[in-house]
Design a protein around this motif. Structure first.
Motif, PDB file in Angstrom:
ATOM      1  N   PRO B 173      27.937  52.437  23.995  1.00 14.16           N
ATOM      2  CA  PRO B 173      28.926  52.613  25.002  1.00 14.16           C
ATOM      3  C   PRO B 173      30.290  52.648  24.586  1.00 14.16           C
ATOM      4  O   PRO B 173      30.538  51.799  23.743  1.00 14.16           O
ATOM      5  CB  PRO B 173      28.518  51.876  26.062  1.00 14.16           C
ATOM      6  N   ILE B 174      31.145  53.356  25.275  1.00 12.86           N
ATOM      7  CA  ILE B 174      32.713  53.139  24.849  1.00 12.86           C
ATOM      8  C   ILE B 174      33.208  51.814  25.291  1.00 12.86           C
ATOM      9  O   ILE B 174      32.481  51.163  26.226  1.00 12.86           O
ATOM     10  CB  ILE B 174      33.388  54.019  25.840  1.00 12.86           C
ATOM     11  N   SER B 175      33.780  51.343  24.254  1.00 12.26           N
ATOM     12  CA  SER B 175      34.363  49.994  24.483  1.00 12.26           C
ATOM     13  C   SER B 175      35.677  49.975  25.378  1.00 12.26           C
ATOM     14  O   SER B 175      36.424  50.921  25.177  1.00 12.26           O
ATOM     15  CB  SER B 175      34.615  49.129  23.368  1.00 12.26           C
ATOM     16  N   GLU B 176      35.596  49.325  26.361  1.00 18.54           N
ATOM     17  CA  GLU B 176      36.599  49.458  27.458  1.00 18.54           C
ATOM     18  C   GLU B 176      37.741  48.166  27.175  1.00 18.54           C
ATOM     19  O   GLU B 176      37.237  47.173  26.823  1.00 18.54           O
ATOM     20  CB  GLU B 176      35.972  49.003  28.784  1.00 18.54           C
ATOM     21  N   HIS B 177      38.880  48.536  27.685  1.00 16.45           N
ATOM     22  CA  HIS B 177      40.041  47.559  27.543  1.00 16.45           C
ATOM     23  C   HIS B 177      40.782  47.893  28.723  1.00 16.45           C
ATOM     24  O   HIS B 177      41.114  49.037  29.113  1.00 16.45           O
ATOM     25  CB  HIS B 177      40.719  47.816  26.247  1.00 16.45           C
ATOM     26  N   LEU B 178      41.410  46.584  29.210  1.00 12.06           N
ATOM     27  CA  LEU B 178      42.226  46.853  30.277  1.00 12.06           C
ATOM     28  C   LEU B 178      43.486  46.712  30.021  1.00 12.06           C
ATOM     29  O   LEU B 178      43.997  45.398  29.283  1.00 12.06           O
ATOM     30  CB  LEU B 178      41.875  45.717  31.447  1.00 12.06           C
ATOM     31  N   VAL B 179      44.444  47.425  30.419  1.00 12.40           N
ATOM     32  CA  VAL B 179      46.054  47.103  30.229  1.00 12.40           C
ATOM     33  C   VAL B 179      46.455  47.053  31.742  1.00 12.40           C
ATOM     34  O   VAL B 179      46.537  48.310  32.406  1.00 12.40           O
ATOM     35  CB  VAL B 179      46.689  48.064  29.431  1.00 12.40           C
ATOM     36  N   LEU B 180      47.200  46.078  32.245  1.00  8.83           N
ATOM     37  CA  LEU B 180      47.595  45.897  33.467  1.00  8.83           C
ATOM     38  C   LEU B 180      49.409  46.005  33.310  1.00  8.83           C
ATOM     39  O   LEU B 180      49.646  45.420  32.494  1.00  8.83           O
ATOM     40  CB  LEU B 180      47.465  44.427  33.948  1.00  8.83           C
ATOM     41  N   THR B 181      49.752  47.137  34.067  1.00  5.55           N
ATOM     42  CA  THR B 181      51.115  47.656  33.786  1.00  5.55           C
ATOM     43  C   THR B 181      51.566  47.148  35.076  1.00  5.55           C
ATOM     44  O   THR B 181      51.335  46.787  36.224  1.00  5.55           O
ATOM     45  CB  THR B 181      51.311  48.932  33.326  1.00  5.55           C
ATOM     46  N   ARG B 182      52.975  47.115  35.111  1.00  4.05           N
ATOM     47  CA  ARG B 182      53.975  46.918  36.415  1.00  4.05           C
ATOM     48  C   ARG B 182      53.859  45.577  36.762  1.00  4.05           C
ATOM     49  O   ARG B 182      53.902  45.423  37.958  1.00  4.05           O
ATOM     50  CB  ARG B 182      53.866  47.951  37.305  1.00  4.05           C
ATOM     51  N   TYR B 183      53.810  44.619  36.080  1.00 13.54           N
ATOM     52  CA  TYR B 183      53.395  43.245  36.503  1.00 13.54           C
ATOM     53  C   TYR B 183      54.432  42.495  36.631  1.00 13.54           C
ATOM     54  O   TYR B 183      55.520  42.501  35.940  1.00 13.54           O
ATOM     55  CB  TYR B 183      52.283  42.463  35.519  1.00 13.54           C
ATOM     56  N   ASN B 184      54.448  41.828  37.844  1.00 13.12           N
ATOM     57  CA  ASN B 184      55.728  41.104  38.384  1.00 13.12           C
ATOM     58  C   ASN B 184      55.431  39.626  38.581  1.00 13.12           C
ATOM     59  O   ASN B 184      54.676  39.551  39.763  1.00 13.12           O
ATOM     60  CB  ASN B 184      56.102  41.810  39.567  1.00 13.12           C
ATOM     61  N   PRO B 185      55.625  38.661  37.612  1.00 16.25           N
ATOM     62  CA  PRO B 185      54.980  37.439  37.840  1.00 16.25           C
ATOM     63  C   PRO B 185      55.684  36.514  38.962  1.00 16.25           C
ATOM     64  O   PRO B 185      54.963  35.795  39.654  1.00 16.25           O
ATOM     65  CB  PRO B 185      55.583  36.702  36.489  1.00 16.25           C
ATOM     66  N   GLU B 186      56.772  37.042  39.530  1.00 14.54           N
ATOM     67  CA  GLU B 186      57.612  36.354  40.626  1.00 14.54           C
ATOM     68  C   GLU B 186      56.692  36.780  41.774  1.00 14.54           C
ATOM     69  O   GLU B 186      56.571  36.082  42.700  1.00 14.54           O
ATOM     70  CB  GLU B 186      58.962  36.827  40.924  1.00 14.54           C
ATOM     71  N   ARG B 187      56.550  37.867  41.853  1.00 17.71           N
ATOM     72  CA  ARG B 187      55.676  38.323  43.230  1.00 17.71           C
ATOM     73  C   ARG B 187      54.194  38.006  43.216  1.00 17.71           C
ATOM     74  O   ARG B 187      53.490  37.365  44.176  1.00 17.71           O
ATOM     75  CB  ARG B 187      55.783  39.978  43.260  1.00 17.71           C
ATOM     76  N   VAL B 188      53.573  37.742  41.874  1.00 18.26           N
ATOM     77  CA  VAL B 188      52.120  36.965  42.107  1.00 18.26           C
ATOM     78  C   VAL B 188      52.326  35.576  42.325  1.00 18.26           C
ATOM     79  O   VAL B 188      51.650  35.170  43.295  1.00 18.26           O
ATOM     80  CB  VAL B 188      51.849  36.965  40.471  1.00 18.26           C
ATOM     81  N   ASP B 189      53.561  34.732  41.857  1.00 21.33           N
ATOM     82  CA  ASP B 189      53.622  33.377  42.281  1.00 21.33           C
ATOM     83  C   ASP B 189      53.895  33.199  43.803  1.00 21.33           C
ATOM     84  O   ASP B 189      53.397  32.478  44.626  1.00 21.33           O
ATOM     85  CB  ASP B 189      54.858  32.919  41.370  1.00 21.33           C
ATOM     86  N   SER B 190      54.555  34.106  44.546  1.00 19.99           N
ATOM     87  CA  SER B 190      54.644  34.019  45.817  1.00 19.99           C
ATOM     88  C   SER B 190      53.400  34.580  46.757  1.00 19.99           C
ATOM     89  O   SER B 190      53.599  34.548  47.847  1.00 19.99           O
ATOM     90  CB  SER B 190      55.804  34.844  46.232  1.00 19.99           C
ATOM     91  N   GLY B 191      52.588  35.044  46.025  1.00 18.23           N
ATOM     92  CA  GLY B 191      51.288  35.235  46.819  1.00 18.23           C
ATOM     93  C   GLY B 191      51.380  36.775  47.139  1.00 18.23           C
ATOM     94  O   GLY B 191      50.481  37.296  48.049  1.00 18.23           O
ATOM     95  N   ASP B 192      52.293  37.626  46.822  1.00 19.98           N
ATOM     96  CA  ASP B 192      52.430  39.145  47.204  1.00 19.98           C
ATOM     97  C   ASP B 192      51.776  39.970  46.132  1.00 19.98           C
ATOM     98  O   ASP B 192      52.014  41.319  46.464  1.00 19.98           O
ATOM     99  CB  ASP B 192      53.731  39.344  47.405  1.00 19.98           C
ATOM    100  N   MET B 193      51.407  39.715  44.997  1.00 19.44           N
ATOM    101  CA  MET B 193      50.885  40.528  44.288  1.00 19.44           C
ATOM    102  C   MET B 193      49.455  40.038  43.558  1.00 19.44           C
ATOM    103  O   MET B 193      49.524  38.972  43.317  1.00 19.44           O
ATOM    104  CB  MET B 193      52.103  41.037  43.102  1.00 19.44           C
ATOM    105  N   LEU B 194      48.496  40.803  43.350  1.00 16.53           N
ATOM    106  CA  LEU B 194      47.182  40.403  42.483  1.00 16.53           C
ATOM    107  C   LEU B 194      47.414  39.628  41.315  1.00 16.53           C
ATOM    108  O   LEU B 194      48.193  40.456  40.659  1.00 16.53           O
ATOM    109  CB  LEU B 194      46.303  41.598  42.524  1.00 16.53           C
ATOM    110  N   ALA B 195      47.047  38.744  40.998  1.00 13.39           N
ATOM    111  CA  ALA B 195      47.173  38.190  39.787  1.00 13.39           C
ATOM    112  C   ALA B 195      46.222  38.711  38.655  1.00 13.39           C
ATOM    113  O   ALA B 195      45.166  39.427  39.121  1.00 13.39           O
ATOM    114  CB  ALA B 195      46.928  36.593  39.898  1.00 13.39           C
TER     115      ALA B 195
END
Lengths: 90, 270
Positions: B173-195
């Motif tokens: 099968p095709i090897s899959e890789h995830l690239v997570l973009t537009r990540y905002n650690p502040e908003r993750v820390d405050s619980g408003d963005m998926l980690a």
């Protein structure tokens, strides 16, 4: 606001954890649909026709899925009969 | 051995073209010969992000339909050696591409000695997106930490696993890789963005990299330069890590945590 939140304690569920919970359920459901064999819609249709001979049920009421449990493939049919029919039968 | 990489996402506007441009430029900077192809027929944008929009004479559709050869259509990047761009057509419709036609172009590129062929997929799950991933050996799934993007990525993963050449022929099968973009650690820390861990957990795809939300990405696209070339910026460094990991290097993930806030802003912030 930040101070107020802090003093009151964070009772409200954060939106990120709501997102995670919703996605967990949704993705499991959609992956199940994807794995379903191609004959499933046709089979569902035919099963529905047979059931309709005996009881009147809403098409939407029939849930049918194929799952894997303990190495066995399980065909699961779930149909809730309408109230009147149940009392008429018994 | 050349490898075909599709950069895909399902959802639009998550950073496919930005990622394609930076991945291609990054691989070329490492000395590999790289072609990056825009599959978004009718809505081409890779040329603009790469800053060669005024140099497009022949495009991908011209080559597929035999109106031009590859040499005429490949645009040589002026900043990075060994980097070539194949633009999409702006005037034709999506049916201009065929499976055989695309296959022939990819085979010709392989025969020309290209090490990597990066396919920049259009959004959606229709024909254009399916053609972009059909010949892939590797898939980079670009996702934003946001519900609709995660769902669409899962959808495209299903298509990668079922409708690619590798899936149809029963190859590995095709090897899959995830690239997570537009990540905002502040908003993750405050619980408003998926980690990042949550997204990896949901999609079950190995993480290739996290690119922080950054003004530099917009600046780079304004200037028509792949953001990876703006070496000082966080986004460029994140993409360089992506390239290194893609080539097999072990590197710790960066830009996952917010800068520490002072006591004052902690209590009275926002």
């Amino acid at each position: 606001m930040a101070l107020l939140d802090y003093l009151l304690g964070q009772k409200k569920q954060k939106s990120a954890s709501m997102a995670k919970d919703r996605l967990q359920i949704l993705l499991a459901h959609e992956r199940g649909d994807r794995r379903a064999p191609e004959y499933l819609p046709q089979m569902r249709e035919e099963i529905m026709q047979v059931i309709a001979k005996y009881v009147t049920v809403d098409q939407e009421q029939l849930q049918i899925s194929i799952d894997e449990a303990n190495g066995f493939e399980v065909l699961e049919l779930n149909l809730v009969l309408p109230d009147e029919q149940k009392s008429a039968k018994s | 051995m050349s490898r075909v990489i599709v950069v895909t996402s399902g959802k639009g506007g998550v950073g496919k073209t930005t990622t394609s441009a930076s991945l291609a430029a990054g691989l070329a900077k490492k000395g590999y010969k790289v072609a990056v192809i825009d599959f978004d027929v009718g809505l081409r944008n890779l040329d603009l992000i790469m800053g060669c929009e005024r140099r497009v004479v022949y495009d991908f559709v011209n080559v597929v339909q035999g109106e031009a050869n590859l040499k005429q259509a490949l645009i040589r990047d002026k900043r990075v050696d060994n980097l070539y761009i194949l633009a999409a057509s702006q005037t034709r419709d999506k049916d201009a591409l065929t499976e055989e036609g695309v296959g022939k172009v990819i085979d010709d590129l392989k025969a020309d000695g290209f090490d990597f062929i990066v396919c920049d997929s259009p959004a959606g799950i229709e024909k254009g997106a399916q053609l972009a991933l059909y010949y892939a050996d590797e898939a980079i799934v670009v996702t934003n930490p946001e519900v609709s993007s995660v769902r669409d990525s899962d959808r495209i993963l299903g298509i990668l696993q079922a409708k690619s050449r590798r899936a149809e022929s029963g190859d590995a099968p095709i090897s899959e890789h995830l690239v997570l973009t537009r990540y905002n650690p502040e908003r993750v820390d405050s619980g408003d963005m998926l980690a990042v861990d949550d997204v990896v957990d949901l999609l079950k795809v190995p993480l290739l990299g996290v690119v922080p939300e950054s003004q530099q990405v917009l600046n780079a696209s304004n200037a028509g330069e792949p953001v990876i070339l703006d070496e000082e910026s966080d986004a460029a460094q994140a993409y360089m890590d992506v390239v290194d990991r893609f080539l097999g290097e072990e590197k710790e993930h960066r830009f996952l945590t917010a800068e520490k806030k002072g006591l004052f802003s902690k209590f009275f912030g926002k």
